[in-house]
Write an enzyme that holds these catalytic residues in place. Sequence first.
Site, mmCIF file in Angstrom:
data_model
loop_
_atom_site.group_PDB
_atom_site.id
_atom_site.type_symbol
_atom_site.label_atom_id
_atom_site.label_comp_id
_atom_site.label_asym_id
_atom_site.label_seq_id
_atom_site.Cartn_x
_atom_site.Cartn_y
_atom_site.Cartn_z
ATOM 1 C CE LYS A 219 88.760 38.033 64.420
ATOM 2 N NZ LYS A 219 87.699 38.442 63.599
ATOM 3 N NE ARG A 253 88.458 33.314 59.096
ATOM 4 C CZ ARG A 253 89.477 33.923 59.769
ATOM 5 N NH1 ARG A 253 89.352 34.325 61.083
ATOM 6 N NH2 ARG A 253 90.532 34.096 59.062
HETATM 7 C C1 7PM Z 1 95.399 39.339 61.485
HETATM 8 C C2 7PM Z 1 94.641 39.836 62.445
HETATM 9 C C3 7PM Z 1 95.054 38.416 60.485
HETATM 10 C C4 7PM Z 1 93.414 39.477 62.353
HETATM 11 C C5 7PM Z 1 93.681 37.915 60.475
HETATM 12 C C6 7PM Z 1 92.720 38.542 61.364
HETATM 13 C C7 7PM Z 1 87.251 37.049 60.113
HETATM 14 C C8 7PM Z 1 87.465 36.382 58.763
HETATM 15 C C9 7PM Z 1 89.409 37.272 59.715
HETATM 16 C C10 7PM Z 1 86.136 36.806 60.886
HETATM 17 C C11 7PM Z 1 85.316 36.238 58.746
HETATM 18 C C12 7PM Z 1 91.445 36.900 62.282
HETATM 19 C C13 7PM Z 1 91.545 38.162 61.253
HETATM 20 N N1 7PM Z 1 88.440 37.302 60.778
HETATM 21 N N2 7PM Z 1 86.479 36.195 58.137
HETATM 22 N N3 7PM Z 1 88.613 36.748 58.623
HETATM 23 N N4 7PM Z 1 85.137 36.364 60.094
HETATM 24 N N5 7PM Z 1 84.256 35.361 58.111
HETATM 25 O O1 7PM Z 1 91.417 37.362 63.571
HETATM 26 O O2 7PM Z 1 85.676 37.022 61.863
HETATM 27 O O3 7PM Z 1 91.516 35.878 61.680
HETATM 28 S S1 7PM Z 1 90.997 37.793 59.550
#
Ligand code: 7PM
Length: 271
Positions: A219, A253
């Site tokens: 992140k 995750r």
């Molecule tokens: C681009 C930037 C694509 C950020 C995707 C993201 C989470 C999630 C995401 C989380 C849960 C990423 C995010 N983040 N689901 N989906 N928890 N439960 O960094 O922190 O993967 S999308």
Amino acid sequence: MQQLLNKIHSNQWVVMGILNVTPDSFSDGGQFNQLDYALKHALQMQKEGADIIDIGGESTRPGAKPVSLDDELARVIPVIEKIRQYSDVVISIDTSKPEVMQAAIQAGASMVNDINALHAEGALDICVKHQIPVCLMHKQGNPQTMQDNPEYIAIVDEIKQYLLARADYCVNAGIHSENIFVDPGFGFGKTLENNLSLLKEMQQFCSLAYPVLVGISRKSMFLTLLGRDVEHRLVASTSAVVVAYQKGARFFRVHDVAETCDALKLCDAVA
Ligand code: 7PM
């Protein structure tokens, strides 16, 4: 899925591998290449130790534009069907849209991961109807604007209260409490300081009645903290998982499945 639930509820760790199927996650277009790549990547993550593959077709990056229903369906459903042909790995669908949840479950997904915590009209109904595990995530604001000016008075208390209230609401609507996971939502309407507070106080989330999912992999907090581009965030991401694990989190995750499993096995060996 039941095996995975047993694992988490008996305090063992579980790694969820991230499979993004947004157009920007492919360098060369072409539906065939994308499907082929997605399948290979999913099988690779399973081999590396992922118990569950999280498939998302809606980019939730800060500033991202919403994706149409048709586009999201066209991205994720063929991938789920394809993986189902070759593997019985548990599949989670990362979406906020009830129509996508429904179609994904029909295609073989057995968990819903919703950054919008089932707030969309019809989303909760579908999860109740299928008696499917759900992850309820906290966010402040919407992806378009959430990083502009996040504000909290007492962030940990606020997020705990939100997650508990949302989980209660879902239980009252008919979701079994063993089927609920909660997630503080790293990066979703949070400053670096906010994210570090969530990590520092992780044990407070882990003392709630629901297992906690931690999504911190690669992140942008690691850009702010360390100046690292997205392809150089492995060490920080894995270290954050170790910190969260030592404070009680068990569900992670991540993009880097093999490395995360190594780190967690090291923690177990020490313990
Ligand atoms: C681009 C930037 C694509 C950020 C995707 C993201 C989470 C999630 C995401 C989380 C849960 C990423 C995010 N983040 N689901 N989906 N928890 N439960 O960094 O922190 O993967 S999308």
